[in-house]
Design a protein around this motif. Structure first.
Motif, PDB file in Angstrom:
ATOM      1  N   MET A 134      10.622  12.084   5.723  1.00  0.00           N
ATOM      2  CA  MET A 134       9.367  12.453   6.465  1.00  0.00           C
ATOM      3  C   MET A 134       8.610  13.691   6.032  1.00  0.00           C
ATOM      4  SD  MET A 134       8.928   9.352   7.875  1.00  0.00           S
ATOM      5  CE  MET A 134       7.196   9.613   8.278  1.00  0.00           C
ATOM      6  N   GLN A 135       9.223  14.406   5.123  1.00  0.00           N
ATOM      7  CA  GLN A 135       8.913  15.764   4.645  1.00  0.00           C
ATOM      8  C   GLN A 135       7.352  15.629   4.243  1.00  0.00           C
ATOM      9  OE1 GLN A 135      11.700  17.671   2.222  1.00  0.00           O
ATOM     10  NE2 GLN A 135      12.507  18.961   4.192  1.00  0.00           N
ATOM     11  N   ARG A 136       7.288  14.881   2.995  1.00  0.00           N
ATOM     12  CA  ARG A 136       6.046  14.615   2.523  1.00  0.00           C
ATOM     13  C   ARG A 136       5.102  13.619   3.091  1.00  0.00           C
ATOM     14  NH1 ARG A 136       8.003  14.553  -3.843  1.00  0.00           N
ATOM     15  NH2 ARG A 136       9.701  16.375  -3.715  1.00  0.00           N
ATOM     16  N   LEU A 137       5.621  12.689   3.989  1.00  0.00           N
ATOM     17  CA  LEU A 137       4.661  11.764   4.634  1.00  0.00           C
ATOM     18  C   LEU A 137       4.026  12.393   5.597  1.00  0.00           C
ATOM     19  CD1 LEU A 137       7.628   9.064   4.157  1.00  0.00           C
ATOM     20  CD2 LEU A 137       5.425   9.420   2.604  1.00  0.00           C
TER      21      LEU A 137
ATOM     22  N   ALA B 169       0.802  -1.331  -0.006  1.00  0.00           N
ATOM     23  CA  ALA B 169      -0.125   0.093   0.033  1.00  0.00           C
ATOM     24  C   ALA B 169       0.833   1.127   0.104  1.00  0.00           C
ATOM     25  CB  ALA B 169      -1.039  -0.044   1.311  1.00  0.00           C
ATOM     26  N   PHE B 170       2.013   1.261   0.602  1.00  0.00           N
ATOM     27  CA  PHE B 170       2.877   2.332   0.736  1.00  0.00           C
ATOM     28  C   PHE B 170       3.350   2.505  -0.613  1.00  0.00           C
ATOM     29  CE2 PHE B 170       7.066   3.892   0.927  1.00  0.00           C
ATOM     30  CZ  PHE B 170       7.136   5.067   1.696  1.00  0.00           C
ATOM     31  N   VAL B 171       3.810   1.558  -1.218  1.00  0.00           N
ATOM     32  CA  VAL B 171       4.628   1.681  -2.362  1.00  0.00           C
ATOM     33  C   VAL B 171       3.634   2.223  -3.507  1.00  0.00           C
ATOM     34  CG1 VAL B 171       5.395   0.471  -4.375  1.00  0.00           C
ATOM     35  CG2 VAL B 171       6.205  -0.142  -2.033  1.00  0.00           C
TER      36      VAL B 171
ATOM     37  N   THR C 143       1.648   9.399  -6.086  1.00  0.00           N
ATOM     38  CA  THR C 143       1.458  10.746  -5.616  1.00  0.00           C
ATOM     39  C   THR C 143       2.918  11.381  -6.059  1.00  0.00           C
ATOM     40  OG1 THR C 143       2.179  10.071  -3.321  1.00  0.00           O
ATOM     41  CG2 THR C 143      -0.130  10.434  -3.777  1.00  0.00           C
ATOM     42  N   GLN C 144       3.997  10.600  -5.943  1.00  0.00           N
ATOM     43  CA  GLN C 144       5.059  11.189  -5.919  1.00  0.00           C
ATOM     44  C   GLN C 144       6.095  10.563  -7.264  1.00  0.00           C
ATOM     45  OE1 GLN C 144       7.407  11.754  -2.291  1.00  0.00           O
ATOM     46  NE2 GLN C 144       5.380  11.461  -1.117  1.00  0.00           N
TER      47      GLN C 144
ATOM     48  N   GLY D 162       9.921   9.680  -5.270  1.00  0.00           N
ATOM     49  CA  GLY D 162       9.467   9.500  -4.014  1.00  0.00           C
ATOM     50  C   GLY D 162       9.887   8.476  -3.276  1.00  0.00           C
ATOM     51  N   LEU D 163      10.308   7.116  -3.807  1.00  0.00           N
ATOM     52  CA  LEU D 163      11.016   6.162  -3.198  1.00  0.00           C
ATOM     53  C   LEU D 163      12.489   6.275  -2.671  1.00  0.00           C
ATOM     54  CD1 LEU D 163       9.333   3.227  -5.125  1.00  0.00           C
ATOM     55  CD2 LEU D 163       8.750   3.830  -3.049  1.00  0.00           C
ATOM     56  N   PHE D 164      12.748   7.492  -3.198  1.00  0.00           N
ATOM     57  CA  PHE D 164      14.402   7.889  -2.812  1.00  0.00           C
ATOM     58  C   PHE D 164      14.467   9.083  -2.197  1.00  0.00           C
ATOM     59  CE2 PHE D 164      14.841   4.441  -5.997  1.00  0.00           C
ATOM     60  CZ  PHE D 164      15.560   3.684  -5.708  1.00  0.00           C
TER      61      PHE D 164
END
Length: 253
Positions: free
Chosen positions: A245-248, A161-163, A169-170, A174-176
């Motif tokens: 965590m900036q966008r999370l 779900a996270f992936v 969204t990113q 976003g994964l990096f």
């Protein structure tokens, strides 16, 4: 006195190459260490992601207080939040790091010749191996931080779900998120770690009777080298976690 065990003979008996032994050792060590230390890592992440400048504005304070809060709000398993991602992270990280370290150490030795400085060899091989492992496993590191920080209610229930959410969204970048300080951090962390570990082990062997390593010496050397290198690199680790965590926007932060 009995002859010391020959690692090369053991590898041949099991039909394993040195690279295969490095990979298996890294996987077992990484997975075991992560399961045992996951609650402490979760506490560290929760403290790193508290942005309040004053003590009164922070939710988590000491180690025991944080354990009590997490247990009260999330149950016993809450202390192992994100452990699946962390276990996969450190198994994969260990495989890549130890196999790369063995190859890089031999490569530096070949190209540097017989007069290559041993401490420099260990530092370069350790730093480059750490960078390789960081790049290969970074999405798992990002997931580990998210799951350890989110508390309840959860923003994401599963790794899948996270992936899916992050890609939607990113995109792949976003994964990096936060990989740059992670790579900067890993150079002194793993460079000092391996250089100090190998130096300490060599010193112990020289001072031991018959050149044999005392039982427990590798673990003691690993504890010292790991503690020193982690202390030196800790500010960069905090920067990495906060960028992750900036966008999370975790609830726990």
């Amino acid at each position: 006195a009995p002859a010391p065990p020959d690692p090369a003979r053991r590898r041949r008996r099991w039909g394993l190459s040195r690279s295969a032994v490095d990979m298996i050792s890294g996987a077992v060590a990484g997975g075991t260490a992560r399961v045992l230390t996951s609650p402490l890592d979760l506490i560290k992440i929760r403290h790193q992601l508290q942005f309040s400048p004053t003590r009164d504005g922070r939710k988590y304070h000491g180690i025991l207080s944080t354990i009590s809060t997490v247990y009260r709000e999330e149950g016993l398993l809450g202390l192992w939040g994100g452990n699946l991602a962390a276990t996969w992270l450190w198994i994969t990280y260990g495989v890549v790091q130890f196999s790369a370290y063995g190859w890089l150490e031999r490569a530096v030795e070949r190209h540097g010749g017989p007069n290559v400085n041993k401490v420099s060899k260990y530092f370069i091989a350790g730093a480059l191996a750490g960078m390789c492992a960081t790049c290969a496993t970074y999405p798992l590191d990002l997931m580990r931080t998210q799951f350890a920080a989110q508390g309840v209610p959860r923003a994401h229930d599963t790794m899948a779900a996270f992936v899916r959410h992050t890609l939607a969204t990113q995109g792949i970048p976003g994964l990096f998120q936060g990989v740059q300080p992670a790579l900067v951090q890993i150079v002194p962390y793993m460079g000092v770690n391996f250089a100090l570990y190998e130096t300490l082990r060599a010193a112990v062997k020289r001072s031991s009777e018959g050149g044999n390593e005392p039982l427990g010496a590798p673990a003691a050397c690993g504890a010292v080298s790991g503690g020193v290198s982690k202390f030196l690199a800790y500010p960069l680790d905090t920067c990495k976690k906060r960028l992750q965590m900036q966008r999370l926007k975790p609830r726990a932060a």
